[in-house]
Design a protein around this motif. Structure first.
Motif, mmCIF file in Angstrom:
data_model
loop_
_atom_site.group_PDB
_atom_site.id
_atom_site.type_symbol
_atom_site.label_atom_id
_atom_site.label_comp_id
_atom_site.label_asym_id
_atom_site.label_seq_id
_atom_site.Cartn_x
_atom_site.Cartn_y
_atom_site.Cartn_z
ATOM 1 N N VAL A 1 0.861 -1.191 0.000
ATOM 2 C CA VAL A 1 0.000 0.000 0.000
ATOM 3 C C VAL A 1 0.901 1.246 0.000
ATOM 4 O O VAL A 1 1.041 1.928 1.009
ATOM 5 C CB VAL A 1 -0.942 0.014 1.229
ATOM 6 C CG1 VAL A 1 -1.914 1.180 1.140
ATOM 7 C CG2 VAL A 1 -1.694 -1.302 1.356
ATOM 8 N N ALA B 1 -12.723 1.588 2.371
ATOM 9 C CA ALA B 1 -11.679 0.604 2.670
ATOM 10 C C ALA B 1 -11.787 -0.637 1.781
ATOM 11 O O ALA B 1 -10.760 -1.078 1.235
ATOM 12 C CB ALA B 1 -11.713 0.239 4.153
ATOM 13 N N ALA C 1 -8.812 -1.726 -0.749
ATOM 14 C CA ALA C 1 -8.225 -3.070 -0.638
ATOM 15 C C ALA C 1 -8.306 -3.803 -1.975
ATOM 16 O O ALA C 1 -7.327 -4.431 -2.403
ATOM 17 C CB ALA C 1 -8.928 -3.856 0.465
ATOM 18 N N THR D 1 -9.103 -6.303 3.335
ATOM 19 C CA THR D 1 -9.403 -5.068 4.064
ATOM 20 C C THR D 1 -8.646 -5.055 5.386
ATOM 21 O O THR D 1 -8.153 -4.006 5.812
ATOM 22 C CB THR D 1 -10.921 -4.939 4.301
ATOM 23 O OG1 THR D 1 -11.576 -4.956 3.033
ATOM 24 C CG2 THR D 1 -11.268 -3.640 5.007
ATOM 25 N N LEU E 1 -5.178 -3.918 4.703
ATOM 26 C CA LEU E 1 -5.199 -2.479 4.430
ATOM 27 C C LEU E 1 -5.240 -1.688 5.731
ATOM 28 O O LEU E 1 -4.488 -0.726 5.893
ATOM 29 C CB LEU E 1 -6.399 -2.113 3.565
ATOM 30 C CG LEU E 1 -6.628 -0.601 3.402
ATOM 31 C CD1 LEU E 1 -5.517 0.046 2.596
ATOM 32 C CD2 LEU E 1 -7.989 -0.333 2.772
ATOM 33 N N CYS F 1 -9.807 5.843 8.244
ATOM 34 C CA CYS F 1 -9.300 5.275 6.998
ATOM 35 C C CYS F 1 -8.342 6.266 6.316
ATOM 36 O O CYS F 1 -7.334 6.632 6.902
ATOM 37 C CB CYS F 1 -10.429 4.827 6.082
ATOM 38 S SG CYS F 1 -9.868 3.596 4.868
#
Length: 147
Positions: free
Chosen positions: A83, A99, A103, A110, A113, A140
């Protein structure tokens, strides 16, 4: 994997269920538990490559502070590989905000992530600047372009 052709990769069902991956540094070999879904295999591979690169040695048992530090370092490297901040900026430009969508964009779970975002929070804080963008990780990911 193509960039790291000096390593032998084995995807196997012979690993115990609790073990997603394993590095044999002496043989330059990485084993990945193929019982897991593809996104878990991918993130496991990134973590095992980080273990390989950092020369962690045998750290299956987390029975010392040093082994736990090595595990955390490898996970941090895997999080930033899977990421990258530039990838999150790409999500911003494509209108990908939730999210699960983020992902999917990175082909990860998720859960992974959210751990990657927590990794960025611990490194940079809840709000930080990256190039011409302000990242707000209170909830997030929220990105604002400067200027």
């Amino acid at each position: 994997m193509a960039e790291r052709d000096n390593i032998n990769y084995t995807f196997t069902t012979d690993l115990p269920n609790h073990l997603s991956g394993l590095v044999y540094e002496d043989n330059q070999e990485i084993f990945i538990n193929s019982k897991n879904d593809r996104s878990v295999q991918y993130t496991t591979l990134l973590e095992e490559l980080a273990h390989y690169d950092t020369g962690s040695g045998e750290i299956i048992d987390q029975d010392s502070i040093e082994k736990r530090k090595q595990e955390n370092l490898a996970r941090s490297i895997a999080f930033t590989e899977a990421v990258p901040l530039t990838g999150l900026v790409n999500c911003f430009f494509q209108g990908i905000w939730s999210a699960p969508e983020i992902a999917d964009y990175f082909d990860i779970t998720t859960e992974f992530l959210m751990k990657a975002i927590e990794n960025y929070r611990s490194k940079y804080g809840l709000v930080f600047q990256y190039h011409e963008y302000i990242f707000d990780l209170n909830r997030c990911v929220n990105i604002t372009r400067i200027g």
